[in-house]
Enzyme design. Structure first.
Site, PDB file in Angstrom:
ATOM      1  CG  HIS A 204      -0.263   0.322   2.500  1.00 17.21           C
ATOM      2  ND1 HIS A 204       0.575  -0.566   3.117  1.00 17.21           N
ATOM      3  CD2 HIS A 204      -0.265   1.423   3.289  1.00 17.21           C
ATOM      4  CE1 HIS A 204       1.037  -0.041   4.239  1.00 17.21           C
ATOM      5  NE2 HIS A 204       0.546   1.171   4.364  1.00 17.21           N
TER       6      HIS A 204
HETATM    7  N1  UDP Z   1      -3.363  -4.874   9.144  1.00 14.34           N
HETATM    8  C1  UDP Z   1      -4.572  -5.488   9.359  1.00 14.34           C
HETATM    9  N2  UDP Z   1      -5.293  -5.922   8.277  1.00 14.34           N
HETATM   10  C2  UDP Z   1      -4.841  -5.791   6.997  1.00 14.34           C
HETATM   11  C3  UDP Z   1      -3.587  -5.161   6.797  1.00 14.34           C
HETATM   12  C4  UDP Z   1      -2.871  -4.701   7.899  1.00 14.34           C
HETATM   13  O1  UDP Z   1      -5.000  -5.664  10.499  1.00 14.34           O
HETATM   14  O2  UDP Z   1      -5.536  -6.185   6.062  1.00 14.34           O
HETATM   15  C5  UDP Z   1      -2.606  -4.406  10.305  1.00 14.34           C
HETATM   16  C6  UDP Z   1      -1.208  -4.958  10.387  1.00 14.34           C
HETATM   17  O3  UDP Z   1      -1.192  -6.175  11.045  1.00 14.34           O
HETATM   18  C7  UDP Z   1      -0.483  -3.885  11.152  1.00 14.34           C
HETATM   19  C8  UDP Z   1      -1.168  -2.632  10.742  1.00 14.34           C
HETATM   20  O4  UDP Z   1      -2.421  -3.008  10.192  1.00 14.34           O
HETATM   21  O5  UDP Z   1      -0.646  -4.055  12.522  1.00 14.34           O
HETATM   22  C9  UDP Z   1      -0.262  -1.974   9.731  1.00 14.34           C
HETATM   23  O6  UDP Z   1      -0.926  -1.088   9.059  1.00 14.34           O
HETATM   24  P1  UDP Z   1      -0.455  -0.609   7.632  1.00 14.34           P
HETATM   25  O7  UDP Z   1       0.334  -1.666   6.977  1.00 14.34           O
HETATM   26  O8  UDP Z   1      -1.685  -0.096   6.996  1.00 14.34           O
HETATM   27  O9  UDP Z   1       0.440   0.653   7.997  1.00 14.34           O
HETATM   28  P2  UDP Z   1       1.972   0.895   8.257  1.00 14.34           P
HETATM   29  O10 UDP Z   1       2.393  -0.001   9.390  1.00 14.34           O
HETATM   30  O11 UDP Z   1       2.694   0.634   6.999  1.00 14.34           O
HETATM   31  O12 UDP Z   1       2.037   2.322   8.655  1.00 14.34           O
END
Ligand code: UDP
Length: 357
Positions: A204
């Site tokens: 993403h």
């Molecule tokens: N996550 C979730 N469902 C999904 C994708 C991600 O629960 O379909 C959780 C993942 O386990 C993590 C968090 O969302 O704890 C991460 O979010 P994301 O990847 O959107 O953001 P980033 O960490 O890159 O800022």
């Protein structure tokens, strides 16, 4: 003490759930938390499900600001958060991570001379093209309390001269570890078909989704990876829209694209997968928490300790690099018994850090 928590995006719900629970369970009512949801992520899969599954109190204020460009979104949030803060007059504002919500909350608080605490401070990718990097740097600079998840995060702040500023730098450990430990036994099997051997994948980051060549290259790699592994890809709505609009090709025989899953389903997938492939920040660490190796489909990572200790290979978005990474990752089987992110007591360290400083 009145604390206003400003959240709005998926990873922030997970982080705030940890601190909010600690406040509710340990504070004899001497802290009142008021939750402000900016609406950056707003639908059932990206927002509501986390409030339900993680038992986060219903937000006191919902601002419904979303689907705007960075400037418009941050500007609108700043205006609306200021209104709310003027009304509730908190003693401290708590912001998490590196989204537009984080920066808007931080700016609103600082300009009203309200104490500001940043959870997940000090992380750096050193890539100023990442919107998240800008949000992190600016938020750190105006915070009163900087709660760092890792030693490297503390070092980054020291290198930028933060010791000369009037801020408290506290190594709290990582709230995501608290969450992983607490919710681990509550894991829920998702209701789609899962094969015995599968790779958990998410995509993403703007640097991948906004560059169609990179995005196609990633999907080529996923399509050509060892067919013994099913790829399960819970897809972020932004990536889904771009794929559909631009006819990005992939092999649907071994890639299962699903809606985003809830956190408890995510934990199930983390526990049972063979490998994680992602451009997410949070998922790189969660792979480690559940003793899984990870290929990071970005050009750099903030979580450098995972790479240094062979848990993670940074493979970028090039098809060949990704496939080479896949061929190499299992050649080293690292020992996961190493303390990189604290002891799972970050929620406590954050709240006690605020109370005692
Ligand atoms: N996550 C979730 N469902 C999904 C994708 C991600 O629960 O379909 C959780 C993942 O386990 C993590 C968090 O969302 O704890 C991460 O979010 P994301 O990847 O959107 O953001 P980033 O960490 O890159 O800022």
């Amino acid at each position: 003490m009145k604390i206003a928590t400003i959240i709005g995006a998926r990873p922030q719900f997970i982080k705030a759930a940890v601190v909010s629970r600690y406040i509710r369970e340990n504070n004899n009512n001497d802290i009142k938390e008021i939750i402000v949801h900016t609406g950056q992520h707003y639908d059932t899969n990206m927002s509501d499900i986390f409030f339900e599954q993680m038992d986060i109190p219903k937000p006191d204020y919902c601002l419904n600001i979303n689907e705007l460009t960075h400037g418009a979104m941050t500007g609108k949030m700043l205006e609306r958060i200021e209104e709310v803060l003027l009304k509730i007059k908190p003693d401290l504002v708590l912001v998490y991570g590196d989204t537009n919500t984080t920066l808007a909350g931080a700016l609103a608080a600082r300009k009203l001379h309200i104490k500001l605490a940043h959870v997940e401070a000090g992380l750096r990718s050193f890539n100023m093209k990442m919107p998240e990097e800008i949000n992190r740097i600016l938020t750190d600079r105006i915070s009163d309390y900087l709660f760092c998840p890792t030693n490297q995060a503390v070092k980054n702040l020291e290198n930028e001269g933060f010791k000369n500023f009037d801020t408290k730098i506290i190594k709290s450990g990582d709230v995501m570890l608290d969450a992983a430990i607490y919710y681990s036994e509550k894991a829920v099997k998702p209701d789609f078909e899962i094969k015995d051997k599968f790779i958990l994948c998410t995509i993403h980051r703007a640097e991948n989704t906004d560059d169609l060549k990179k995005l196609q290259s990633i999907f080529n790699a996923l399509s050509n990876i060892n067919k013994d592994y099913q790829i399960i890809l819970p897809l972020h709505p932004r990536t889904k829209n771009i794929i559909n609009k631009n006819n990005i090709n992939y092999n649907a025989d071994n890639i299962l694209i699903t809606e985003p899953v809830g956190y408890l389903e995510m934990i199930y997938l983390l526990k049972n997968c063979s490998l994680v492939m992602t451009d997410s920040g949070g998922l790189q660490k969660e792979a480690f928490f559940f003793k899984k190796q990870c290929l990071t489909m970005r050009d750099e990572t903030e979580w450098v300790e995972l790479v240094e200790n062979n848990f993670n290979i940074v493979v970028g978005s090039d098809e060949k690099n990704i496939l080479d990474g896949f061929d190499n990752i299992f050649k080293v089987r690292p020992n996961f018994d190493i303390d990189l992110y604290g002891k799972g007591d970050a929620g406590k360290n954050i709240i006690e850090g605020i109370k005692n400083n």
